[in-house]
Design an enzyme around this catalytic site. Structure first.
Site, PDB file in Angstrom:
ATOM      1  N   ARG A 176      21.750  46.042  53.069  1.00 16.55           N
ATOM      2  CA  ARG A 176      22.038  46.167  51.794  1.00 16.55           C
ATOM      3  C   ARG A 176      20.711  45.898  50.967  1.00 16.55           C
ATOM      4  NH1 ARG A 176      25.520  41.813  48.133  1.00 16.55           N
ATOM      5  NH2 ARG A 176      23.616  40.874  48.452  1.00 16.55           N
TER       6      ARG A 176
ATOM      7  N   ARG B  86      36.620  42.931  56.026  1.00 13.40           N
ATOM      8  CA  ARG B  86      35.211  42.593  55.885  1.00 13.40           C
ATOM      9  C   ARG B  86      34.414  42.186  56.806  1.00 13.40           C
ATOM     10  NH1 ARG B  86      34.964  41.404  49.856  1.00 13.40           N
ATOM     11  NH2 ARG B  86      36.471  42.874  49.270  1.00 13.40           N
TER      12      ARG B  86
ATOM     13  N   TYR C 140      42.641  46.206  38.489  1.00 16.90           N
ATOM     14  CA  TYR C 140      41.213  46.368  38.062  1.00 16.90           C
ATOM     15  C   TYR C 140      41.034  47.151  36.726  1.00 16.90           C
ATOM     16  CZ  TYR C 140      40.099  43.316  41.980  1.00 16.90           C
ATOM     17  OH  TYR C 140      40.035  42.449  42.944  1.00 16.90           O
TER      18      TYR C 140
ATOM     19  N   ARG D 204      28.632  39.969  54.254  1.00 14.45           N
ATOM     20  CA  ARG D 204      27.271  39.057  53.935  1.00 14.45           C
ATOM     21  C   ARG D 204      27.183  38.153  54.841  1.00 14.45           C
ATOM     22  NH1 ARG D 204      29.353  38.619  47.821  1.00 14.45           N
ATOM     23  NH2 ARG D 204      31.485  39.233  49.011  1.00 14.45           N
TER      24      ARG D 204
ATOM     25  N   ASP E  78      34.495  50.719  49.007  1.00 14.55           N
ATOM     26  CA  ASP E  78      35.369  49.822  48.290  1.00 14.55           C
ATOM     27  C   ASP E  78      36.677  50.415  47.512  1.00 14.55           C
ATOM     28  OD1 ASP E  78      34.739  46.679  47.299  1.00 14.55           O
ATOM     29  OD2 ASP E  78      35.458  47.892  45.486  1.00 14.55           O
TER      30      ASP E  78
HETATM   31  O1  CP3 Z   1      36.953  45.473  55.266  1.00 16.42           O
HETATM   32  C1  CP3 Z   1      35.674  45.947  55.374  1.00 16.42           C
HETATM   33  O2  CP3 Z   1      34.690  45.740  56.082  1.00 16.42           O
HETATM   34  C2  CP3 Z   1      35.570  47.347  54.871  1.00 16.42           C
HETATM   35  C3  CP3 Z   1      35.003  47.432  53.422  1.00 16.42           C
HETATM   36  C4  CP3 Z   1      35.883  46.901  52.293  1.00 16.42           C
HETATM   37  C5  CP3 Z   1      34.865  46.202  51.143  1.00 16.42           C
HETATM   38  N1  CP3 Z   1      35.899  46.015  50.023  1.00 16.42           N
HETATM   39  C6  CP3 Z   1      33.574  46.022  51.039  1.00 16.42           C
HETATM   40  C7  CP3 Z   1      33.047  45.016  49.925  1.00 16.42           C
HETATM   41  C8  CP3 Z   1      36.929  47.000  51.979  1.00 16.42           C
HETATM   42  C9  CP3 Z   1      38.061  47.317  52.699  1.00 16.42           C
HETATM   43  C10 CP3 Z   1      37.070  46.562  50.531  1.00 16.42           C
HETATM   44  C11 CP3 Z   1      38.465  46.297  50.005  1.00 16.42           C
HETATM   45  C12 CP3 Z   1      38.456  45.544  48.633  1.00 16.42           C
HETATM   46  N2  CP3 Z   1      37.496  45.810  47.647  1.00 16.42           N
HETATM   47  C13 CP3 Z   1      39.566  45.023  48.054  1.00 16.42           C
HETATM   48  C14 CP3 Z   1      40.984  44.887  48.788  1.00 16.42           C
HETATM   49  C15 CP3 Z   1      40.965  43.702  49.740  1.00 16.42           C
HETATM   50  C16 CP3 Z   1      40.735  42.318  49.272  1.00 16.42           C
HETATM   51  O3  CP3 Z   1      39.762  41.844  49.703  1.00 16.42           O
HETATM   52  O4  CP3 Z   1      41.583  41.932  48.925  1.00 16.42           O
HETATM   53  C17 CP3 Z   1      39.366  44.522  46.874  1.00 16.42           C
HETATM   54  C18 CP3 Z   1      40.227  43.668  46.000  1.00 16.42           C
HETATM   55  C19 CP3 Z   1      38.126  45.079  46.614  1.00 16.42           C
HETATM   56  C20 CP3 Z   1      37.345  44.858  45.212  1.00 16.42           C
HETATM   57  C21 CP3 Z   1      36.029  44.027  45.340  1.00 16.42           C
HETATM   58  N3  CP3 Z   1      34.930  44.592  46.241  1.00 16.42           N
HETATM   59  C22 CP3 Z   1      35.793  42.681  44.880  1.00 16.42           C
HETATM   60  C23 CP3 Z   1      36.709  41.946  44.112  1.00 16.42           C
HETATM   61  C24 CP3 Z   1      34.641  42.407  45.260  1.00 16.42           C
HETATM   62  C25 CP3 Z   1      33.819  41.364  45.017  1.00 16.42           C
HETATM   63  C26 CP3 Z   1      34.243  40.075  45.712  1.00 16.42           C
HETATM   64  C27 CP3 Z   1      33.292  39.926  46.723  1.00 16.42           C
HETATM   65  O5  CP3 Z   1      33.693  39.649  47.787  1.00 16.42           O
HETATM   66  O6  CP3 Z   1      32.159  39.945  46.525  1.00 16.42           O
HETATM   67  C28 CP3 Z   1      33.954  43.715  45.970  1.00 16.42           C
HETATM   68  C29 CP3 Z   1      32.741  43.420  46.685  1.00 16.42           C
HETATM   69  C30 CP3 Z   1      32.782  43.922  48.124  1.00 16.42           C
HETATM   70  N4  CP3 Z   1      33.415  44.980  48.648  1.00 16.42           N
HETATM   71  C31 CP3 Z   1      31.675  43.520  49.109  1.00 16.42           C
HETATM   72  C32 CP3 Z   1      32.078  44.166  50.278  1.00 16.42           C
HETATM   73  C33 CP3 Z   1      31.272  43.934  51.587  1.00 16.42           C
HETATM   74  C34 CP3 Z   1      30.783  42.435  48.653  1.00 16.42           C
HETATM   75  C35 CP3 Z   1      29.431  43.271  48.222  1.00 16.42           C
HETATM   76  C36 CP3 Z   1      28.228  42.646  48.372  1.00 16.42           C
HETATM   77  O7  CP3 Z   1      27.447  42.852  49.620  1.00 16.42           O
HETATM   78  O8  CP3 Z   1      27.665  41.968  47.529  1.00 16.42           O
END
Ligand code: CP3
Length: 343
Positions: free
Chosen positions: A37, A24, A151, A28, A74
């Site tokens: 964003r 990540r 999911y 944010r 994602d």
């Molecule tokens: O790592 C990186 O920077 C690459 C991009 C990436 C994102 N999600 C961007 C993201 C990667 C590799 C993921 C993987 C992901 N997504 C996983 C597996 C890794 C982990 O964290 O366990 C999972 C379970 C998801 C599903 C997901 N996406 C959830 C549960 C959420 C909400 C939780 C949160 O952090 O808000 C997301 C949103 C998400 N994916 C964000 C980002 C940067 C936040 C979104 C925003 O900008 O509001």
């Protein structure tokens, strides 16, 4: 030719300083991410806007000179390409239409029909392959089938993955059919990322820790092994990182059982344990607790040094044990990187 340090570690080399990136890392906690964003409108629009997605992927590379960039996308885009509805509830997280019957699984799109929706993601990879600094490796990724299935079945995230466990117990045929569909689609999705320019791929199995005993073998190890074998047959030499998060004892032998070149370790296990039990078999990635990026200070320096020290006698990629959180302080990331690179 000097090879990228991330690729050298993945090939099994022990380096004087481990390559560094963060899960990540585009996120944010960075003001420039929040601005881009906002420009895109929302998170999903950002994922599907190739130019802006490439821009946020590059932001942490410019700011910190990480050794690897990870494609901004994602794991839930694949279910969406398979036909599930997907949206994000502000402040809560993802929501999807649910699948709990064989009819629902059969109504999903075929693995060959996912690429139209995912086209912008491949374009993001192509832009990054052109624009990244020559020393920075490009990582593509997908969710592992079990995590993606949790999911798709529940329609949202959950602490215990109860809905997926319930379907697995009540209707194993439907559950297994869903895992198979995701597995096959993941091979096609990752293969296209590689053709577009991803040099490494990572499989995120964030909820592997809730699979126990034979279930861990059947639904964490086996699908990963199938995906990795198929990808390596199509793309000889492609390095793969597997992340069976919170697998505990399941980390032991995971690389050999799946064909992964590197196992990413979360911070529920100590780096000393992981060095002794997992790194003996090859490259590991991890595993500083993400909380240090919020709290910083002496503890950050001490624990960063501890991770480097524990893994210094084998191939290692420095990373956090899970994603950096939105409340992290960007200056703490700088301190972590300086500490790793100071040796
Ligand atoms: O790592 C990186 O920077 C690459 C991009 C990436 C994102 N999600 C961007 C993201 C990667 C590799 C993921 C993987 C992901 N997504 C996983 C597996 C890794 C982990 O964290 O366990 C999972 C379970 C998801 C599903 C997901 N996406 C959830 C549960 C959420 C909400 C939780 C949160 O952090 O808000 C997301 C949103 C998400 N994916 C964000 C980002 C940067 C936040 C979104 C925003 O900008 O509001």
């Amino acid at each position: 030719m000097t090879q990228k340090t991330l690729l050298r570690a993945l090939a099994g080399e022990t380096l004087p300083t481990p390559p560094i990136w963060m899960m990540r890392q585009a996120g944010r906690y960075l003001p420039e991410y929040r601005a881009t964003r906002a420009q895109a409108g929302d998170f999903l629009s950002l994922c599907y806007n190739s130019h802006l997605a490439a821009e946020v992927t590059l932001q942490p590379i410019r700011r910190y000179r990480f050794d690897a960039a990870i494609l901004f996308a994602d794991i839930l885009l694949l279910p969406q390409a398979l036909g599930a509805d997907l949206w994000f509830e502000t402040g809560e997280g993802p929501r999807l239409s649910t699948i709990t019957t064989m009819g629902g699984v059969q109504a999903l799109k075929s693995k060959d029909d996912i690429h139209e929706k995912l086209g912008p993601i491949y374009e993001t990879v192509r832009i990054l392959a052109r624009e990244l600094p020559k020393e920075t490796a490009l990582i593509g990724f997908a969710g592992a089938p079990w995590t993606v299935a949790t999911y798709m079945i529940a329609g949202r995230g959950s602490k215990d993955q109860g809905a997926a466990h319930a379907l697995k117990a009540a209707d194993r045929a439907t559950f297994s059919a869903l895992i198979d569909v995701i597995t096959e689609a993941t091979i096609e999705y990752l293969s296209m990322q590689v053709l577009a320019g991803a040099e490494v791929v990572k499989l995120f199995d964030s909820w592997a820790g809730s699979l126990k005993g034979q279930d861990f073998t059947d639904f964490a190890v086996q699908p990963a092994a199938r995906i990795i074998q198929a990808l390596k047959a199509r793309h000889p030499g492609l390095p793969v990182i597997a992340f069976p998060r919170e697998a505990g004892e399941g980390y032991i032998g995971f690389a050999a059982a799946t064909g992964a070149d590197c196992v990413a370790i979360d911070n529920s296990v100590s780096p000393e344990w992981a060095a002794e039990k997992v790194q003996v078999s090859g490259c590991v990635q991890g595993n500083l607790a993400p909380e240090h990026m919020v709290t910083g200070g002496e503890a950050l320096v001490r624990e960063t040094k501890r991770v480097v020290q524990a893994f210094k006698n084998g191939p290692h990629i420095f990373n956090l044990g899970h994603g950096i959180t939105p409340d992290a302080n960007p200056d703490n990331v700088t301190l972590m990187i300086e500490t790793v690179r100071a040796g």
